[in-house]
Design a protein around this motif. Sequence first.
Motif, PDB file in Angstrom:
ATOM      1  N   ASP A 518      -6.748  12.319  19.487  1.00  0.00           N
ATOM      2  CA  ASP A 518      -6.370  10.892  19.337  1.00  0.00           C
ATOM      3  C   ASP A 518      -6.148  10.630  17.813  1.00  0.00           C
ATOM      4  OD1 ASP A 518      -5.996  10.607  21.982  1.00  0.00           O
ATOM      5  OD2 ASP A 518      -7.798   9.305  22.094  1.00  0.00           O
ATOM      6  N   VAL A 519      -4.797  10.039  17.280  1.00  0.00           N
ATOM      7  CA  VAL A 519      -4.744   9.759  15.918  1.00  0.00           C
ATOM      8  C   VAL A 519      -4.221   8.384  15.825  1.00  0.00           C
ATOM      9  CG1 VAL A 519      -3.623  10.631  14.022  1.00  0.00           C
ATOM     10  CG2 VAL A 519      -4.150  12.323  15.485  1.00  0.00           C
ATOM     11  N   TYR A 520      -4.978   7.657  15.005  1.00  0.00           N
ATOM     12  CA  TYR A 520      -4.557   6.055  14.715  1.00  0.00           C
ATOM     13  C   TYR A 520      -4.256   5.780  13.319  1.00  0.00           C
ATOM     14  CZ  TYR A 520      -7.385   5.877  19.181  1.00  0.00           C
ATOM     15  OH  TYR A 520      -7.774   6.040  20.279  1.00  0.00           O
ATOM     16  N   SER A 521      -3.225   4.888  13.224  1.00  0.00           N
ATOM     17  CA  SER A 521      -2.881   4.469  11.973  1.00  0.00           C
ATOM     18  C   SER A 521      -2.811   3.124  11.745  1.00  0.00           C
ATOM     19  CB  SER A 521      -1.362   4.938  11.692  1.00  0.00           C
ATOM     20  OG  SER A 521      -0.535   4.344  12.341  1.00  0.00           O
ATOM     21  N   ALA A 522      -3.177   2.583  10.437  1.00  0.00           N
ATOM     22  CA  ALA A 522      -2.818   1.096  10.059  1.00  0.00           C
ATOM     23  C   ALA A 522      -2.613   1.024   8.788  1.00  0.00           C
ATOM     24  CB  ALA A 522      -4.476   0.257  10.508  1.00  0.00           C
ATOM     25  N   GLY A 523      -1.738  -0.040   8.584  1.00  0.00           N
ATOM     26  CA  GLY A 523      -1.246  -0.456   6.934  1.00  0.00           C
ATOM     27  C   GLY A 523      -0.518  -1.387   6.963  1.00  0.00           C
ATOM     28  N   LEU A 524      -0.054  -1.553   5.641  1.00  0.00           N
ATOM     29  CA  LEU A 524       0.980  -2.622   5.197  1.00  0.00           C
ATOM     30  C   LEU A 524       2.315  -2.378   4.861  1.00  0.00           C
ATOM     31  CD1 LEU A 524      -1.796  -4.427   3.144  1.00  0.00           C
ATOM     32  CD2 LEU A 524      -1.062  -5.002   5.323  1.00  0.00           C
ATOM     33  N   GLY A 525       3.246  -2.937   4.740  1.00  0.00           N
ATOM     34  CA  GLY A 525       4.465  -2.572   4.242  1.00  0.00           C
ATOM     35  C   GLY A 525       5.552  -3.850   3.836  1.00  0.00           C
ATOM     36  N   SER A 544       2.631   1.731   3.480  1.00  0.00           N
ATOM     37  CA  SER A 544       1.564   2.872   3.453  1.00  0.00           C
ATOM     38  C   SER A 544       0.388   2.597   4.636  1.00  0.00           C
ATOM     39  CB  SER A 544       1.015   2.732   2.020  1.00  0.00           C
ATOM     40  OG  SER A 544      -0.011   3.831   1.786  1.00  0.00           O
ATOM     41  N   GLN A 545      -0.026   3.962   5.244  1.00  0.00           N
ATOM     42  CA  GLN A 545      -0.775   3.607   6.373  1.00  0.00           C
ATOM     43  C   GLN A 545      -1.981   4.646   6.273  1.00  0.00           C
ATOM     44  OE1 GLN A 545       1.004   3.398  10.182  1.00  0.00           O
ATOM     45  NE2 GLN A 545       3.065   3.936   9.110  1.00  0.00           N
ATOM     46  N   TYR A 546      -3.425   4.117   6.533  1.00  0.00           N
ATOM     47  CA  TYR A 546      -4.145   5.239   6.561  1.00  0.00           C
ATOM     48  C   TYR A 546      -4.174   5.855   8.000  1.00  0.00           C
ATOM     49  CZ  TYR A 546      -6.808   3.197   2.659  1.00  0.00           C
ATOM     50  OH  TYR A 546      -7.143   2.767   1.211  1.00  0.00           O
ATOM     51  N   ILE A 547      -4.602   7.165   7.964  1.00  0.00           N
ATOM     52  CA  ILE A 547      -4.553   7.982   9.093  1.00  0.00           C
ATOM     53  C   ILE A 547      -5.784   8.226   9.555  1.00  0.00           C
ATOM     54  CG2 ILE A 547      -3.464   9.790  10.422  1.00  0.00           C
ATOM     55  CD1 ILE A 547      -1.320   7.969   9.529  1.00  0.00           C
TER      56      ILE A 547
END
Length: 623
Positions: A518-525, A544-547
């Motif tokens: 499972d891969v998750y991402s969170a970020g701002l734009g 831009s997101q952290y993976i």
Amino acid sequence: MYRLTIFVFLLLSFKIHAQSPAGFKNHLNRNISVRFINQPLTQVLDKISKEGNFYFSYSGSTFHSDSLVTVNVQNKTIRNVLDILFQGDVDYKESGNYIILRTAIYRFNIEAGDIRTEKNSYEIEGYVYNQRTGEGVRNASVYERKLLKSTLTDSKGYFKLKFKGDHKGLIISVSKEDFRDTSIQFLAGITITGQGYAVGSGGEGAFSNRIERYGLGRWLVSSKQRIQSLNIPSFIAQSPFQASLLPGLSSHGMLSSQIVNKGSLNVIGGYTAGIDGAEVAGIFNISKQDAKKFQAAGVMNIVGGQVEGFQAAGVFNVVLDSVVGGQFAGVFNNVEKDVHGLQAAGVVNRAHGKFIGGQFGGVANLTEGTFSGMQAAGVLNVTGSDIRGSQYAGVTNVSFGKLKGVQGAGVLNINWKSVEGTQVAGVLNIAGNRLKGVQVAGIVNFAKKMNGTQIGLVNVADTSSGYSIGLLNLVRKGYHKITITSNDVMKGNISFKTGNNKLYTMITGGILKDNSSDVYSAGLGIGHDFTFNNKLSLALETSSQYIFFKNSSFNTLSRLQTNIQYQIIKGLTVFAGPGFSVYNNDSSEPDAYQKSFIPHRAKNLFNGDRMGWLGWQAGITLM
């Protein structure tokens, strides 16, 4: 709200109302010709004042103002006309551009006693009686205008005046409230020898004793001097110099408060009509009228008129009118009207009128009128109206008018109207109405109508046609959109967009599920909409997101994408478009989890440090 903001500082100020002086015009001796038949007295006075270009000042209870009068005179002085109108029952005094009418209920009888003339000495004593009752008049002012000598009668009406010098003739005047002024001449064959003094204009007249009615002035001035000012308010003279130990213990005696000096030295404190040169005191200076050029005291200066020049005190300065120049105090400065110049105090500066110049306070600066210039305070700046210039405070700036300039505060800036400039605060900026400038805050910016730029962690506006740059941009009548997306990288994404079509921010997150991990991402734009019509628009976005992989600590995915957007119905829009992704991992060689995430078409960028590829996205927008 303004009064509530500054209430705590009122304890440091004296709430005293002032009126600026006017010049002497000698209206009473001007000739006029008038003719009135059965006209109301108020109309007659109004026409006389208009013809003479001055004003009458009187209480409605002084006489029957609605009574009908008849008068017909040709080429008579205004004094003669008033004598005819009032039959001697009203007394008249000039004060600048005013003629003050007051009821002359009583008249004096002056009975001279012993008159002794010796070498270099002239002594007069006598009694002052009430003409109607025959009783002695107490606390009447008996004075000689040119020689600046005065005294008050005792309880029996007795007085005594002694003059040094070779005086062959004197004119003694007697004045008291509710009595008609009376003068008596003592002659000895030749004219009076002058002493180098000049009789002044009388400037302030009935307005000159306000210092004696309020605050510290009443406490510091003796009762005899207060009575003297009430008795002879229009008598003001000039002198080259005076010295005093305390008010009343002066080289000018009881007349010190009726004399304007070029130089004044007060060992402890002094009370004069004013200064037009330099005045210095060990503890305090009190000026009934204006202080011009220089005034300094170890503790305090109190001025009933204007200050024109430089004023310094170890504790405080109080001016009941206006200041043109500079005030410097160890604790506080207080001016009842306008300031054109500089105020500097260790604790508080306050101006009740408008301010043009600089205000510098160790704790606070308070200005009730418009402000043009710079305010700088260790804690608080407050203005009650518009600002053209700048405010800098260690804690808070408050303005109740328009700001055209800069507000800089360590914690908070508040402007209850429009801002056409810059607000910079460590925590919060508030523009109560319109922002046509820039707000920069460590945490929150607020503007009701935002037509400029906001930079902060959270930006709040009622309406916005500008740019909000922050983690969360809340516009009540702007963007509040949720997008659900699938793209070539993450199979499921959700984003929350706030701002307006010029610039909106995105908080986004996604998930990729496959057989290996499972891969998750969170970020701002951020993004911008190009609107073609009510239905069709084009979006340009970057994020831009952290993976988050298993066993991998730092990986980022940066993405630039564009979407064609079409509104199906209000509140529902579909979109799709191309995108370009750049992936950066925390190791020189991607592991098995990362290889399953990176598509085969990805290419090495920048000498192999990053991987890039073209992709796609499609989804829906709600709201």
